[in-house]
Design an enzyme around this catalytic site. Structure first.
Site, PDB file in Angstrom:
ATOM      1  CD  GLU A  89      -1.748  -2.440   1.187  1.00 40.38           C
ATOM      2  OE1 GLU A  89      -0.658  -2.734   1.735  1.00 40.38           O
ATOM      3  OE2 GLU A  89      -2.542  -3.313   0.773  1.00 40.38           O
ATOM      4  CG  HIS A 113     -11.671  -7.864   5.259  1.00 37.09           C
ATOM      5  ND1 HIS A 113     -11.382  -8.857   6.166  1.00 37.09           N
ATOM      6  CD2 HIS A 113     -10.863  -8.060   4.202  1.00 37.09           C
ATOM      7  CE1 HIS A 113     -10.438  -9.635   5.671  1.00 37.09           C
ATOM      8  NE2 HIS A 113     -10.099  -9.172   4.488  1.00 37.09           N
TER       9      HIS A 113
END
Ligand SMILES: Cc1ncc(C[n+]2csc(CCOP(=O)(O)OP(=O)(O)O)c2C)c(N)n1
Length: 699
Positions: free
Chosen positions: A435, A503
């Site tokens: 990321e 998540h």
């Protein structure tokens, strides 16, 4: 081609080096450090001094090689000699370190945290204070070079390269390894320029990489050319630098050049170097590359008098520049709030940053319409996102969509399904699982005039990118509108059928607190289209939060509102008019609030904020002044959630209009639980919202 340690340092093969020019630049840098260390630091005119003593010659030699129109450097706090060689003036350098107006941040940032915007010729991307943050933005620049040349036909990019400049300790950071993986797998025109002075503040190189030599350890790394040498020998360094740059320019792929240099001062002005022995300090002084340069060119290329005169000239130039800077204005405290976001002048025109984003690069702003023109059947939110991306990819060749699994698979949420087939792998592509690499790369692409649209697969997985996200947000402000990196970061998150701590996190407030970011959280497909389009055509970085429960949720389905439909930021949508209570919410809670209001039978006004940065205070306050009661509902955890900010503003601005305390209903301060039973116990539901409404109405 990977070099072995034995073959790494070879005899120099270089063209004619302008040694007098090298001396001139190095002498200027040394004179700047002299002035700061002996006078400006003791007088407290420089509060943070980072000397480049010992690093000058290698950096000047590199700078002199960066002659192509679209070369770029991402450096760090010890990169001043390099920036001076690229065109930073002595006056700009001094105005920066002494915090005057006219410095490269107008007194907003540490004076060696530089930038150098450029149209033609090598530019310097804004330096950050975080060690290792320079690498992945430089990767983005390198990838943008290739994209601009091959797809946009920008021939000025041919042969141009990206250089990341760092110290030995920076090779231990996430950013370094993220960059290394990307440039080698993508074979980008990229040079790691590592100046190894043996220390990261007081920690020796052996703590950053085994044996203390990153070049030796990377000798077998695939796809990387590794060159290692003595930066204290100017002739050797010149050859190695020329060779490294020429190889990258020539299409050999990425290279890493490590040069050993001495650090001849403390890490910063405050550092007394007590961790080094007197003997070590003395031996470092003997390795001063300036002494070596003198031995190499006096009397062969110039007399001792000429050498002395160049050094004296450097001192004089620095003294004259300081005399001018000392008289110059201090930055104006009244302007300190300027340039957090893109601003407009009184005539309505955008006060453009000098570099970064598509607008300074000559692209036109495309107007849209706020009038929805609903077409066809209702579509779900994920289709709305995909269709909007598709249209903007179609009309703007500078838009690039990327992230983990975004290309061939079409995204784990299917938001990019089919886009790679349609627009090709140069524009819609998969990335490595990093990321930091995804967002850092986007920063460099934006700096190079593209509109990156990175996807973070799930909200929690933005954590490894936090540093790049933060630095991206503050870029415009800390460079006083010289640079900006507009982009749209798409992040799915929030609960789905179940929760979990990874998540399903929401935590949108983190980005509202991140300076310089617009934060968008649509509750339905029509708003998603308009808000995403506004972001893609905007001039600021935007976090676009795609709620997982809404991606295919029935309530959120709407007809596609048209290819020009935009929703301006900071304009709430009032979904229901009412007189008894105001309900303020956003994202997946909008649907639940609507159900709750229906269930309660109360006359409640329902406000969907749609964007949290900026947020629509006016609509909220006007409603609360009318209903005299307010309930704020959000999915994010309650303590310091965005509801606290809204409540504080209402309490201050509408205190005398309230008939009851402001209420908040949100998740308690626990991570999102997995079992649906547990999730239901903590998430605001239509029932719990209806109860809160009833309680509030009774007060
Ligand atoms: C992410 C991060 N961690 C820690 C620091 C504090 N810090 C500033 S410089 C530095 C050492 C860096 O050494 P190196 O990369 O070798 O460069 P040098 O200073 O030797 O030129 C540290 C630990 C920082 N600025 N950023």
């Amino acid at each position: 081609m990977a070099a072995t340690p034995d073959t790494m340092q070879q005899a120099p093969r270089h063209g004619i080096v302008d040694w007098r020019g090298v001396l001139r630049q190095a002498a200027l840098s040394r004179a700047l450090d002299d002035l700061e260390e002996s006078k400006l630091v003791p007088e407290r005119k420089v509060l943070y001094q980072f000397s480049a003593r010992g690093h000058e010659i290698t950096q000047v030699l590199l700078g002199k090689q960066l002659t192509f129109a679209r070369d770029a450097v991402a450096g760090y706090y010890r990169s001043r000699p390099l920036l001076l060689t690229l065109g930073l003036t002595v006056e700009q350098a001094l105005a920066s370190t002494t915090m005057h107006a006219g410095g490269m941040s107008e007194g907003r940032d540490i004076g060696v945290v530089f930038n150098l915007p450029r149209r033609d010729g090598a530019c310097a991307l804004p330096v950050c204070g975080g060690v290792g943050t320079q690498y992945t933005p430089a990767v983005g620049w390198a990838q943008a070079l290739r994209y601009r040349e091959r797809v946009l036909g920008d021939q000025r990019c041919a042969g141009s390269i990206a250089v990341a400049h760092g110290g030995d300790a920076s090779t231990a950071t996430n950013g370094f390894w993220a960059a290394l993986n990307i440039v080698t797998t993508e074979r980008l025109p990229f040079l790691f320029f590592i100046e190894d002075n043996g220390y990261g503040i007081s920690v020796p190189s052996g703590m950053q990489t085994p044996g203390g030599n990153i070049a030796r350890n990377l000798a077998a790394f695939g796809g990387l050319r590794v060159i290692d040498g003595d930066g204290c020998d100017p002739a050797v360094a010149a050859g190695l630098i020329e060779d490294a740059v020429a190889g990258v320019r020539g299409g050999d792929g990425p290279a890493l050049l490590r040069l050993t240099v001495p650090r001849l001062s403390g890490h910063s002005g405050q550092d007394t170097q007590t961790y080094k022995s007197a003997r070590e300090i003395a031996s470092e002084r003997e390795r001063d590359p300036l002494l070596a340069l003198r031995a190499q060119i006096v009397p062969r290329l110039m007399s001792a008098d000429e050498w002395n005169s160049e050094v004296a000239q450097g001192k004089a130039e620095v003294a004259e520049a300081w005399a001018r800077v000392e008289r110059s204005a201090a930055p104006d405290p009244r302007r300190i709030g300027r340039y957090v976001f893109s601003e407009r002048a009184a005539d309505g025109s955008i006060e453009l940053q000098q570099q970064g984003g598509i607008l300074p690069d000559g692209a036109a702003t495309v107007a849209g319409t706020t009038q929805a023109n609903p077409q066809g059947p209702r579509i779900n939110l994920v289709t709305a996102v995909r269709r909007t991306l598709e249209h903007e990819l179609q009309v703007n060749k500078r838009v690039l969509v990327f992230g983990e699994d975004v290309g061939r698979k079409g995204g784990v949420h299917a938001a990019t399904l089919g886009l790679q087939e349609k627009f090709g792998a140069a524009r819609v592509f998969d990335t490595s699982l990093s990321e930091e690499g995804i967002i850092g790369r986007a920063v460099g692409m934006a700096a190079a005039g593209l509109m990156p649209v990175p996807e973070i697969q799930f909200r929690k997985y933005a954590d490894p990118a936090a540093e790049q996200l933060n630095d991206c947000g503050t870029m415009r402000w800390r460079t006083a509108n010289r640079f900006a990196a507009p982009m749209v970061v798409r992040i799915p998150g929030g609960f789905f059928k179940c929760g979990d701590p990874w998540h399903s996190q929401s935590n949108e407030v983190q980005w509202v607190h991140g300076i310089g970011w617009h934060v968008v959280m649509p509750s339905n497909a029509q708003d998603a289209v308009g808000l995403l389009r506004s972001a893609l055509r905007g001039n600021d970085p935007t976090i676009f939060f795609e709620h997982r429960a809404l991606l295919d949720g029935g309530w959120a389905r709407r007809a596609y509102p048209g290819d020009d439909f935009v929703v301006p930021f900071g304009k709430a949508s009032v979904l229901r008019q009412g007189t008894a209570v105001t309900v303020v919410t956003w994202g997946a809670m909008v649907e639940r609030c609507e159900q709750a209001i229906e269930r309660s039978g109360l006359s409640a006004e329902l406000i969907d904020l749609r964007t949290l940065s900026p947020w629509d205070r006016e609509t909220t306050l006007a409603s609360v002044r009318k209903t005299r009661r307010c309930l704020i509902v959000h999915e994010d955890t309650i303590t310091a959630g965005f509801g606290a900010e809204i409540a504080a503003v209402i309490a201050k601005q509408a205190f005398f209009d309230l008939d009851a305390p402001i209420e908040r209903l949100a998740m308690p301060d626990v991570p999102s639980p997995h079992n649906p039973l547990l999730l239901d116990a903590v998430l605001p539901s239509a029932d719990s919202i209806a109860r809160a409404l009833a309680d509030l109405a009774e007060i």
